[in-house]
Design an enzyme around this catalytic site. Structure first.
Site, short mmCIF file in Angstrom:
data_model
loop_
_atom_site.label_atom_id
_atom_site.label_comp_id
_atom_site.label_asym_id
_atom_site.label_seq_id
_atom_site.Cartn_x
_atom_site.Cartn_y
_atom_site.Cartn_z
N HIS A 123 9.35 57.39 47.78
CA HIS A 123 9.24 58.23 48.98
C HIS A 123 9.23 57.31 50.19
CE1 HIS A 123 7.92 61.28 51.81
NE2 HIS A 123 8.03 62.18 50.86
N ASP B 276 8.04 66.01 43.86
CA ASP B 276 9.09 66.74 43.14
C ASP B 276 9.03 66.54 41.63
OD1 ASP B 276 10.50 67.76 45.49
OD2 ASP B 276 11.00 65.66 45.86
#
Length: 370
Positions: free
Chosen positions: A256, A307
């Site tokens: 990320h 996710d």
């Protein structure tokens, strides 16, 4: 000019809504771990919009508003039936949300009171749109919202026609809390850009949905599940993942831009996946996910993001893969609208510059001489 590709590292606005500081995510100053463990989605929605956790009477009023606004116009149902059955639900959601504006007499009223009502309306109606299309494409009639159910429970009820288990409701509610806001992510920034022109809230949310649709943003959790299905069984994990790494393919659900030491939301989703796998008596997707996490962390030093485990959580809840991103929108609309309201309160048109790298000193030549 100094170009920051992807606007990385650029501070574009000041906000009181959420923060990511030293890897810690907060909503209005509340640590995400505290909210995920203790708050309901309804409480978090109120917190994002109003800046404080609701009293009992404020919470009851919000729940009633969600119930009162959950139904969608008949014309939307008819449009959902007319759409192609094989299109992606995010395209359907984008179009339906835009259409809602045509049936809201307050659509172009940009007063604070009207926009606060529209934030509640949008949050209430999006689950109805998602579940209605999910059933229509299967040849089933939509299930109307049921009063007395929580926001999370009502979605699962409208999707299946059956009231869900307490474990399923708790897991899904927590997933909604974890996805509700995330500072100035791509879809939120896009919503604020649209709002900055003083366009209406429906236009801004439609912009955000279109941005979330991309596989590098909201669509990533669908691709995580596609990867798990591609691998198929635990004995193929090392071979398939190593092959992807050798070909320098991105392993979806890992890494990320703003978290260098791991996404703080991932651990909550991992535990939810474990609990749901136990409830279903089938730990395949959970076991495969933990094995992939261990392998990718060892080989690449990357940790899972929000996710990665949301894919197995939603699968255990019986939710079709192509509904994962619409569910993301169903939660994130609370954050989007909080940012939209904040943008309206202290607005300035968002208009960055671009470094020009094209040709120079060109002269016009008549068409006959070209």
């Amino acid at each position: 000019m100094t170009v920051a590709k992807g606007l990385e590292g650029i501070v574009a606005c000041s906000s009181e809504i959420s923060s990511i500081i030293d890897g810690v995510l907060t909503y209005r100053g509340y640590n995400i771990d505290d909210l995920a463990d203790n708050a309901t989605f309804e409480e978090v929605a109120f917190l994002l919009w109003k800046g404080h956790l609701p009293t009992r009477s404020e919470l009851d009023e919000l729940k009633k508003n969600f119930e009162d606004y959950a139904e969608i116009p008949d014309v939307i149902y008819e449009q959902l039936k007319a759409y192609p059955k094989d299109v992606h639900p995010m395209g359907v959601l984008r179009t339906a949300v835009s259409t809602l504006a045509l049936y809201d007499e307050e659509a172009d009223d940009n007063s604070l009171e009207a926009n606060q009502r529209k934030a509640i309306k949008l949050t209430a109606k999006i689950p109805t749109i998602i579940t209605a299309f999910a059933r229509i494409r299967q040849g089933l009639e939509p299930v109307t919202p049921k009063k007395g159910l929580s926001f999370a429970a009502n979605f699962l009820y409208m999707l299946t026609g059956e009231e869900p288990s307490d474990v399923s409701v708790k897991a899904f509610d927590k997933a909604l809390v974890l996805h509700a806001d995330h500072e100035l992510n791509a879809s939120t920034f896009a919503a604020r850009v649209t709002t900055g022109t003083l366009s209406d809230i429906y236009s801004a949310v439609t912009t955000a949905i279109g941005t979330l649709k991309g596989p590098l943003h909201g669509g990533a959790n669908e691709r995580v599940m596609a990867m798990l299905e591609e691998i198929g069984s635990p004995d193929r994990i090392e071979t398939v993942i190593q092959d992807k790494l050798d070909r320098k393919e991105k392993i979806m659900g890992f890494g990320h831009r703003v978290y260098k030491n791991g996404d703080p939301r991932a651990k909550h989703l991992r535990e939810m996946s474990r609990q749901l796998s136990s409830q279903h008596g089938d730990s395949k997707w959970y076991d495969m996910s933990t094995s992939i996490e261990k392998l990718v962390t060892e080989k690449k030093g990357l940790k899972p993001n929000v996710d990665f485990y949301s894919a197995s959580v939603y699968t255990y809840l019986g939710i079709p893969r192509d509904l994962f991103t619409p569910i993301f929108a169903m939660s994130r609309v609370t954050g989007w609208t909080a940012h939209i309201l904040e943008q309206y309160r202290d607005n300035r048109l968002i208009r960055p510059r671009a470094e020009y790298v094209g040709l120079t000193n060109q002269r016009y030549v008549p068409v006959e001489k070209r």
